[in-house]
Design an enzyme around this catalytic site. Structure first.
Site, short mmCIF file in Angstrom:
data_model
loop_
_atom_site.label_atom_id
_atom_site.label_comp_id
_atom_site.label_asym_id
_atom_site.label_seq_id
_atom_site.Cartn_x
_atom_site.Cartn_y
_atom_site.Cartn_z
N HIS A 140 33.36 38.05 31.87
CA HIS A 140 34.26 37.32 32.75
C HIS A 140 35.71 37.62 32.42
CE1 HIS A 140 36.18 34.19 30.25
NE2 HIS A 140 35.07 34.17 29.54
N CYS A 141 36.54 37.51 33.45
CA CYS A 141 37.99 37.53 33.26
C CYS A 141 38.49 36.20 33.80
CB CYS A 141 38.62 38.74 33.94
SG CYS A 141 38.05 39.08 35.62
N ALA A 142 39.55 36.18 34.59
CA ALA A 142 40.02 34.90 35.14
C ALA A 142 39.24 34.54 36.40
CB ALA A 142 41.52 34.98 35.43
N GLY B 6 37.09 36.93 37.89
CA GLY B 6 35.91 37.77 37.99
C GLY B 6 36.02 38.83 39.06
N THR C 176 36.25 32.62 34.81
CA THR C 176 36.33 32.01 33.48
C THR C 176 35.75 30.60 33.48
OG1 THR C 176 37.81 31.54 31.62
CG2 THR C 176 38.66 31.06 33.82
#
Length: 230
Positions: A171-173, A175, A87
């Protein structure tokens, strides 16, 4: 005392505080990158294609750009291309935008609650789509449908053997879970075997996809027959 980080600086550790050991590790990591990724780094930091990257001679801002670049992974299969990232933060948005522009990303999918302003994306013609779901889990069907709609809009309904000319950023937190599993879903939808998709992703992003997500992918059945291999 180190200067306050600017919006182009990496926010976790100011590069001006890197020790000799940190610089050595970064140099070592660079030697492990394939030529195409080294060429991308040279282009981003303004180094000639034939010139070696001398870590010890670079200023903190340039070092941060390299470190930011090395935190993303590019997953390519046929004409499909995804840029998997962790992120961004407001102070690192310029670096993220630069990476997106390098791969011609015009769509970014955020799979967690965004903790940054989308203004930088919008100013650079990048659409942000928030498809939030729980950390460590498999994507719910509504997220999968929205995701595949974006993928089809970007790449069409069939794969080709042509080189990709654009990419989708996701993206997440960190990745490592939600973003990679959605990329795997897309690859499966377009005809790649689930385990081969996981292998391809893990080659580029070590530690990606947990056991729960792996089980989900093994059981996953494509529900969009218009996504096919040609």
């Amino acid at each position: 005392m180190a200067a306050e980080p600017t919006d182009q600086d990496e926010i976790f550790t100011d590069a001006s505080e890197l020790s000799e050991n940190d610089l050595f590790k970064l140099s070592l990591e660079l030697t492990k990158l394939p030529k195409e990724e080294l060429d991308s780094i040279r282009k981003i930091i303004g180094v000639a294609p034939t010139e070696d990257i001398d870590i010890s001679s670079l200023d903190p801002k340039t070092l941060n750009r390299i470190r930011m670049y090395m935190r993303h992974s590019v997953i390519r299969w046929k004409n499909l291309q995804f840029v998997v990232m962790d992120t961004p933060k407001n102070k690192s948005m310029n670096a993220y935008v630069q990476i997106c522009k390098h791969y011609n990303v015009t769509t970014v999918c955020c799979l967690t609650r965004p903790e940054y302003s989308k203004q930088k994306f919008e100013e650079n013609g990048i659409d942000l789509h928030v498809l939030e779901f729980q950390d460590g889990s498999s994507p719910p069907s509504v997220v999968v449908k929205q995701w595949l709609k974006l993928v089809k809009a970007e790449f069409g309904s069939k794969t080709t053997n042509e080189e990709p000319t654009s990419a989708i950023g996701v993206h997440c937190a960190a990745g490592l879970g939600r973003a990679p599993v959605l990329v795997a879903v897309a690859l499966v939808e377009y005809g790649l075997d689930a385990l081969k998709a996981v292998e391809l992703i893990r080659e580029k992003r070590r530690g990606a996809i947990n056991q729960r997500q792996l089980h989900y992918l093994r059981k996953y059945e494509p529900d969009d027959n218009s996504c096919t291999i040609s």
